[in-house]
Motif scaffolding. Structure first.
Motif, PDB file in Angstrom:
ATOM      1  N   LYS A  84       0.852  -1.222   0.040  1.00 14.44           N
ATOM      2  CA  LYS A  84      -0.108   0.112   0.141  1.00 14.44           C
ATOM      3  C   LYS A  84       0.923   1.113  -0.038  1.00 14.44           C
ATOM      4  O   LYS A  84       1.885   1.138   0.756  1.00 14.44           O
ATOM      5  N   GLY A  85       0.499   2.298  -0.757  1.00 13.12           N
ATOM      6  CA  GLY A  85       1.215   3.430  -1.093  1.00 13.12           C
ATOM      7  C   GLY A  85       2.513   3.470  -2.049  1.00 13.12           C
ATOM      8  O   GLY A  85       2.931   4.427  -2.227  1.00 13.12           O
ATOM      9  N   LYS A  86       2.712   2.352  -2.522  1.00 17.17           N
ATOM     10  CA  LYS A  86       3.908   2.133  -3.565  1.00 17.17           C
ATOM     11  C   LYS A  86       3.211   1.983  -4.920  1.00 17.17           C
ATOM     12  O   LYS A  86       2.031   1.715  -5.130  1.00 17.17           O
ATOM     13  N   LYS A  87       3.878   2.414  -5.911  1.00 19.21           N
ATOM     14  CA  LYS A  87       3.438   2.699  -7.307  1.00 19.21           C
ATOM     15  C   LYS A  87       4.312   1.468  -8.147  1.00 19.21           C
ATOM     16  O   LYS A  87       5.474   1.596  -8.036  1.00 19.21           O
ATOM     17  N   ILE A  88       3.623   0.766  -9.018  1.00 18.57           N
ATOM     18  CA  ILE A  88       3.920  -0.272  -9.670  1.00 18.57           C
ATOM     19  C   ILE A  88       3.740   0.033 -11.180  1.00 18.57           C
ATOM     20  O   ILE A  88       2.409   0.232 -11.567  1.00 18.57           O
ATOM     21  N   ALA A  89       4.638  -0.058 -12.206  1.00 19.21           N
ATOM     22  CA  ALA A  89       4.517   0.338 -13.508  1.00 19.21           C
ATOM     23  C   ALA A  89       4.807  -1.217 -14.163  1.00 19.21           C
ATOM     24  O   ALA A  89       6.049  -1.804 -13.653  1.00 19.21           O
ATOM     25  N   LEU A  90       3.976  -1.832 -14.952  1.00 21.03           N
ATOM     26  CA  LEU A  90       4.265  -3.064 -15.457  1.00 21.03           C
ATOM     27  C   LEU A  90       4.471  -2.912 -17.145  1.00 21.03           C
ATOM     28  O   LEU A  90       4.171  -2.195 -17.950  1.00 21.03           O
ATOM     29  N   PHE A  91       5.504  -3.877 -17.712  1.00 18.92           N
ATOM     30  CA  PHE A  91       5.515  -4.135 -18.989  1.00 18.92           C
ATOM     31  C   PHE A  91       5.369  -5.550 -19.470  1.00 18.92           C
ATOM     32  O   PHE A  91       6.059  -6.455 -18.465  1.00 18.92           O
ATOM     33  N   GLY A  92       5.193  -5.859 -20.493  1.00 17.30           N
ATOM     34  CA  GLY A  92       4.946  -7.412 -20.844  1.00 17.30           C
ATOM     35  C   GLY A  92       5.349  -7.448 -22.109  1.00 17.30           C
ATOM     36  O   GLY A  92       4.970  -6.548 -23.164  1.00 17.30           O
ATOM     37  N   LEU A  93       5.955  -8.682 -22.469  1.00 21.86           N
ATOM     38  CA  LEU A  93       6.399  -8.810 -23.871  1.00 21.86           C
ATOM     39  C   LEU A  93       5.328  -9.873 -24.563  1.00 21.86           C
ATOM     40  O   LEU A  93       5.029 -10.870 -23.648  1.00 21.86           O
ATOM     41  N   GLY A  94       4.904 -10.091 -25.653  1.00 28.06           N
ATOM     42  CA  GLY A  94       4.315 -10.932 -26.277  1.00 28.06           C
ATOM     43  C   GLY A  94       4.361 -10.806 -27.850  1.00 28.06           C
ATOM     44  O   GLY A  94       4.971  -9.970 -28.253  1.00 28.06           O
ATOM     45  N   ASP A  95       3.890 -11.685 -28.498  1.00 24.08           N
ATOM     46  CA  ASP A  95       3.702 -11.935 -30.089  1.00 24.08           C
ATOM     47  C   ASP A  95       2.341 -11.602 -30.423  1.00 24.08           C
ATOM     48  O   ASP A  95       1.334 -12.577 -30.105  1.00 24.08           O
ATOM     49  N   HIS A  96       2.149 -10.492 -30.942  1.00 23.48           N
ATOM     50  CA  HIS A  96       0.837 -10.209 -31.478  1.00 23.48           C
ATOM     51  C   HIS A  96       0.332 -10.857 -32.572  1.00 23.48           C
ATOM     52  O   HIS A  96      -0.738 -10.912 -33.150  1.00 23.48           O
ATOM     53  N   ILE A  97       1.172 -11.648 -33.300  1.00 21.77           N
ATOM     54  CA  ILE A  97       0.767 -12.277 -34.541  1.00 21.77           C
ATOM     55  C   ILE A  97       0.164 -13.788 -34.058  1.00 21.77           C
ATOM     56  O   ILE A  97      -0.794 -14.230 -34.475  1.00 21.77           O
ATOM     57  N   ALA A  98       1.301 -14.567 -33.514  1.00 15.71           N
ATOM     58  CA  ALA A  98       0.953 -15.855 -33.324  1.00 15.71           C
ATOM     59  C   ALA A  98      -0.082 -16.098 -32.224  1.00 15.71           C
ATOM     60  O   ALA A  98      -0.802 -17.145 -31.902  1.00 15.71           O
ATOM     61  N   TYR A  99       0.081 -15.246 -31.200  1.00 19.21           N
ATOM     62  CA  TYR A  99      -0.835 -15.186 -30.138  1.00 19.21           C
ATOM     63  C   TYR A  99      -1.615 -13.821 -29.993  1.00 19.21           C
ATOM     64  O   TYR A  99      -1.718 -13.421 -28.878  1.00 19.21           O
ATOM     65  N   VAL A 114      -0.805  -7.828  -8.581  1.00 19.62           N
ATOM     66  CA  VAL A 114      -0.386  -6.583  -7.874  1.00 19.62           C
ATOM     67  C   VAL A 114      -1.478  -5.798  -7.185  1.00 19.62           C
ATOM     68  O   VAL A 114      -1.437  -5.295  -6.012  1.00 19.62           O
ATOM     69  N   LYS A 115      -2.638  -5.907  -7.925  1.00 24.36           N
ATOM     70  CA  LYS A 115      -4.031  -5.333  -7.104  1.00 24.36           C
ATOM     71  C   LYS A 115      -4.140  -5.962  -5.700  1.00 24.36           C
ATOM     72  O   LYS A 115      -4.523  -5.259  -4.749  1.00 24.36           O
ATOM     73  N   THR A 116      -3.789  -7.138  -5.388  1.00 18.93           N
ATOM     74  CA  THR A 116      -4.030  -7.610  -3.989  1.00 18.93           C
ATOM     75  C   THR A 116      -3.096  -7.223  -3.061  1.00 18.93           C
ATOM     76  O   THR A 116      -3.162  -7.434  -1.807  1.00 18.93           O
ATOM     77  N   THR A 117      -1.769  -6.509  -3.689  1.00 14.29           N
ATOM     78  CA  THR A 117      -0.945  -6.011  -2.584  1.00 14.29           C
ATOM     79  C   THR A 117      -1.192  -4.450  -2.213  1.00 14.29           C
ATOM     80  O   THR A 117      -0.735  -4.194  -1.237  1.00 14.29           O
ATOM     81  N   GLY A 118      -2.162  -3.871  -2.691  1.00 16.30           N
ATOM     82  CA  GLY A 118      -2.754  -2.621  -2.417  1.00 16.30           C
ATOM     83  C   GLY A 118      -1.944  -1.494  -3.071  1.00 16.30           C
ATOM     84  O   GLY A 118      -2.073  -0.120  -2.849  1.00 16.30           O
ATOM     85  N   ALA A 119      -0.899  -1.802  -3.986  1.00 17.19           N
ATOM     86  CA  ALA A 119       0.042  -1.038  -4.660  1.00 17.19           C
ATOM     87  C   ALA A 119      -1.042  -0.168  -5.786  1.00 17.19           C
ATOM     88  O   ALA A 119      -1.938  -0.821  -6.242  1.00 17.19           O
ATOM     89  N   GLU A 120      -0.555   0.784  -6.403  1.00 20.81           N
ATOM     90  CA  GLU A 120      -1.187   1.578  -7.455  1.00 20.81           C
ATOM     91  C   GLU A 120      -0.509   1.246  -8.486  1.00 20.81           C
ATOM     92  O   GLU A 120       0.801   1.336  -8.777  1.00 20.81           O
ATOM     93  N   ILE A 121      -1.363   0.862  -9.657  1.00 23.83           N
ATOM     94  CA  ILE A 121      -0.630   0.511 -10.782  1.00 23.83           C
ATOM     95  C   ILE A 121      -0.473   1.826 -11.740  1.00 23.83           C
ATOM     96  O   ILE A 121      -1.791   2.433 -11.739  1.00 23.83           O
ATOM     97  N   VAL A 122       0.700   2.013 -12.142  1.00 20.63           N
ATOM     98  CA  VAL A 122       0.748   3.448 -12.937  1.00 20.63           C
ATOM     99  C   VAL A 122       1.188   2.854 -14.486  1.00 20.63           C
ATOM    100  O   VAL A 122       1.787   1.774 -14.595  1.00 20.63           O
ATOM    101  N   GLY A 123       1.371   3.676 -15.270  1.00 18.76           N
ATOM    102  CA  GLY A 123       1.780   3.573 -16.699  1.00 18.76           C
ATOM    103  C   GLY A 123       0.778   2.775 -17.526  1.00 18.76           C
ATOM    104  O   GLY A 123       1.265   2.136 -18.542  1.00 18.76           O
ATOM    105  N   LYS A 124      -0.347   3.039 -17.577  1.00 22.10           N
ATOM    106  CA  LYS A 124      -1.179   2.505 -18.390  1.00 22.10           C
ATOM    107  C   LYS A 124      -1.255   3.153 -20.043  1.00 22.10           C
ATOM    108  O   LYS A 124      -0.890   4.138 -19.947  1.00 22.10           O
ATOM    109  N   VAL A 125      -1.486   1.997 -20.882  1.00 24.81           N
ATOM    110  CA  VAL A 125      -1.018   2.430 -22.356  1.00 24.81           C
ATOM    111  C   VAL A 125      -2.363   2.241 -22.962  1.00 24.81           C
ATOM    112  O   VAL A 125      -3.172   1.224 -22.904  1.00 24.81           O
ATOM    113  N   THR A 126      -2.755   3.127 -24.116  1.00 26.15           N
ATOM    114  CA  THR A 126      -3.810   3.047 -24.893  1.00 26.15           C
ATOM    115  C   THR A 126      -3.308   1.762 -26.021  1.00 26.15           C
ATOM    116  O   THR A 126      -2.366   1.449 -26.048  1.00 26.15           O
TER     117      THR A 126
END
Length: 173
Positions: A84-99, A114-126
């Motif tokens: 709680k009170g911490k900020k977490i940004a996520l990045f993920g790798l994937g294959d948009h063609i085969a998967y 991460v949501k279960t930890t109480g942290a705030e997720i930042v860095g959402k992308v369109t």
């Protein structure tokens, strides 16, 4: 400014390549990089600003007894950790063609934990500039973090990381 903890897995592939790129762009003196397979999850609690990177395996390789993923040991210990009170940004790798039906799904799974930890997720992308059919990481019209496809769109990685850092760095204190 406080240090940023950057946690990634697996080691030796595109996730590590992107993790190192992110650290280089932020500047190493401000980032401490950790391979999730080498640490305990409670190390995360030492940081107020956190970046986590994960890959998405193809669905054909998933199984209930799959323990080859570096996150398999780490995630259960992260689940419920008090961040709680911490900020977490996520990045993920994937294959948009085969998967295209599972694009960066593991980033969505990581966001759920991460949501279960109480942290705030930042860095959402369109989804602008991305092609995919389905993704657990695409929630309410936004990706929960930065999707990267090093297999088919590696030429876009540098620019995508730069734009994402413009989003997350100002909110990291």
């Amino acid at each position: 400014m406080s240090k940023i903890g950057l946690f990634y897995g697996p080691e030796g592939g595109n996730v590590e390549k992107v993790a190192k790129l992110i650290a280089e762009k932020i500047k190493t003196r401000r980032v401490e990089v950790h391979k999730v397979k080498e640490i305990d999850a409670d190390v995360v609690s030492q940081y107020s600003n956190i970046i986590m990177g994960v890959s998405t395996l193809g669905k054909h390789t998933w199984s209930s007894d799959n323990s080859g993923n570096d996150w398999d040991r780490f995630l259960p210990n992260l689940d419920g950790l008090n961040l709680k009170g911490k900020k977490i940004a996520l990045f993920g790798l994937g294959d948009h063609i085969a998967y295209a039906d599972f694009f960066v799904d593991s980033m969505g799974d990581l966001a759920d934990v991460v949501k279960t930890t109480g942290a705030e997720i930042v860095g959402k992308v369109t989804d602008e500039g991305y092609e995919f059919n389905e993704s657990k990481a695409f929630v309410d019209g936004m990706f929960v973090g930065l999707p990267i496809d090093e297999d088919f769109e590696s030429e876009l990685t540098d620019e995508r990381v730069d734009k994402w850092l413009e989003i997350i760095l100002p909110v990291f204190v």
